[in-house]
Design an enzyme around this catalytic site. Structure first.
Site, short mmCIF file in Angstrom:
data_model
loop_
_atom_site.label_atom_id
_atom_site.label_comp_id
_atom_site.label_asym_id
_atom_site.label_seq_id
_atom_site.Cartn_x
_atom_site.Cartn_y
_atom_site.Cartn_z
CB CYS A 1 -40.49 -42.52 5.58
SG CYS A 1 -41.01 -41.30 4.36
CG HIS B 1 -42.71 -41.82 11.25
ND1 HIS B 1 -41.51 -42.08 10.63
CD2 HIS B 1 -43.54 -41.32 10.29
CE1 HIS B 1 -41.61 -41.76 9.34
NE2 HIS B 1 -42.82 -41.30 9.11
CG HIS C 1 -39.25 -37.47 7.04
ND1 HIS C 1 -38.43 -38.58 7.09
CD2 HIS C 1 -40.51 -37.96 6.84
CE1 HIS C 1 -39.14 -39.67 6.93
NE2 HIS C 1 -40.41 -39.32 6.79
#
Length: 399
Positions: free
Chosen positions: A161, A292, A327
């Site tokens: 990620c 994040h 995400h």
């Protein structure tokens, strides 16, 4: 040392098919997480996902590649955002084909978005399909390099990620070291059974739209999208528009756990400190944090620990734009860098969606709750954390 600036941006996500669409949704608090229309999976009925609001056929028509073979959804999303970025930066054929131009892209899923077709091809259950060369994480990069005649450095990153945040970092280092005059950086990922099933097996997929930093958060929402930024050496810009400067960056691997970051935020803290040190800024110089913020128990609490360690009691306003897009994995660092640039360019802060109750004491911190404008934002910290503790932080600043 050369200064690195952003001269072009391109984005596609569940909240917009282009940069302006993404900006409009952020300004109006419109999230893109919900029932998927095009992604086929039994989990599509039980989990909210951030799906781009266009079918593969519609994307092909937009890109005028209706009959081109072997293009996966990841390829199409990458092509859409890439084209917008280079057009925005005014890069012509000569600039793109120059050996001084590099391409650093990122993906975690790549062509494995065609999970069922990959299974068929891998097990020779059918004749080789048109996608036989399209399954790797780097297939979209090869496609872009070939289509646009890019002859300089070309690479693809997969650090989960944090992938496209690392692409931005490496692109900046190529320019600072004199190895390139301009670098197109970013990443892409599309929804895939490979990742949806994988995250579901970890028990961290949310049945409803994710609610980062909320006490009652119940997991992340997966999304899809692509984002690219054109980075150039400031002394090569020659009067072009300049959105912002990539002022600093830091990367750390805390090696704590395969799918979690350290509860003590070791990697988070190190990455932020390195980003601040390389930018020459202090914690007091940061005006906003694009977190994040996945909405999982481990991530949000560890990130708040990291904020407290770095900033003490003076934590800057922060949010998680994943509450809008879900995400997007390998695209997330690039998308969130662009959203950070919006805040710098327009003096705006966007609320975290779905937030109700702060995480329990001793933190009690709440993300941005309401849209704000006319805010002076000169320096933004953008965080991206990947599996196995690959933590990356960027400092993006007004020029």
């Amino acid at each position: 040392m050369k200064r690195v600036v952003v001269t072009g941006i391109g984005a596609i996500s569940s909240i917009g098919l282009d940069v302006q669409g993404n900006l409009n949704s952020l300004r109006n608090g419109i999230g893109g997480i919900g029932q998927s229309k095009f992604f086929v999976s039994k989990y599509a009925q039980t989990h909210a996902l951030g799906e781009v609001k266009a079918s593969d056929d519609e994307l092909r028509l937009m890109l005028e590649v209706k009959d081109e073979k072997g293009l996966t959804r990841s390829d199409l999303l990458a092509f859409k955002a890439f084209r917008e970025a280079i057009t925005d930066a005014g890069l012509d054929e000569d600039a793109l084909s120059s050996f001084d131009t590099a391409l650093i892209s990122a993906s975690t899923v790549g062509g494995m978005c065609l999970t069922d077709q990959l299974y068929q091809d891998a097990n020779t259950a059918s004749k080789a399909s048109e996608f036989i060369r399209s399954y790797s994480a780097s297939a979209h990069t090869s496609y872009l390099a070939k289509r646009y005649g890019i002859k300089g450095i070309v690479d693809t990153l997969n650090t989960a990620c944090s992938s496209s945040a690392n692409a931005i970092m490496i692109g900046s280092r190529l320019i600072k070291s004199g190895r390139a005059k301009r670098v197109i950086v970013g990443g892409v990922d599309s929804l895939a059974k490979y990742t949806v099933n994988g995250f579901n097996s970890l028990g961290i997929l949310s049945p409803a739209a994710t609610k980062p930093f909320d006490l009652n958060r119940i997991g992340l929402s997966l999304g899809e999208g692509a984002a690219y930024l054109v980075l150039e050496a400031l002394d090569e810009v020659d009067g072009k528009q300049v959105y912002a400067e990539i002022k600093g960056y830091g990367n750390a691997s805390d090696a704590y756990h395969t799918s979690s970051i350290s509860d003590d935020a070791d990697g988070v803290v190190y990455a932020i400190r390195q980003a601040l040190n390389s930018s020459g800024l202090s914690p007091n110089d940061i005006h906003y944090i694009n977190a994040h913020g996945t909405g999982t128990g481990n991530n949000d609490k560890a990130e708040v620990v990291g904020f407290s360690t770095i900033f003490g009691s003076k934590i800057p306003p922060f949010n998680s734009t994943k509450s809008y897009t879900g995400h997007t994995l390998g695209a997330s660092g690039g998308l969130e860098a662009i959203y950070s640039i919006f805040s710098i360019k327009y003096g705006e802060l966007y609320p975290s969606l779905n937030f109700e109750t702060p995480i329990e004491e001793p933190y009690g911190l709440a993300p941005i709750r309401c849209y704000q404008n006319d805010v002076e934002i000169r320096n933004v910290l953008s965080n991206s954390y990947g599996f196995s503790g690959s933590c990356t932080s960027l400092v993006i600043s007004k020029v």
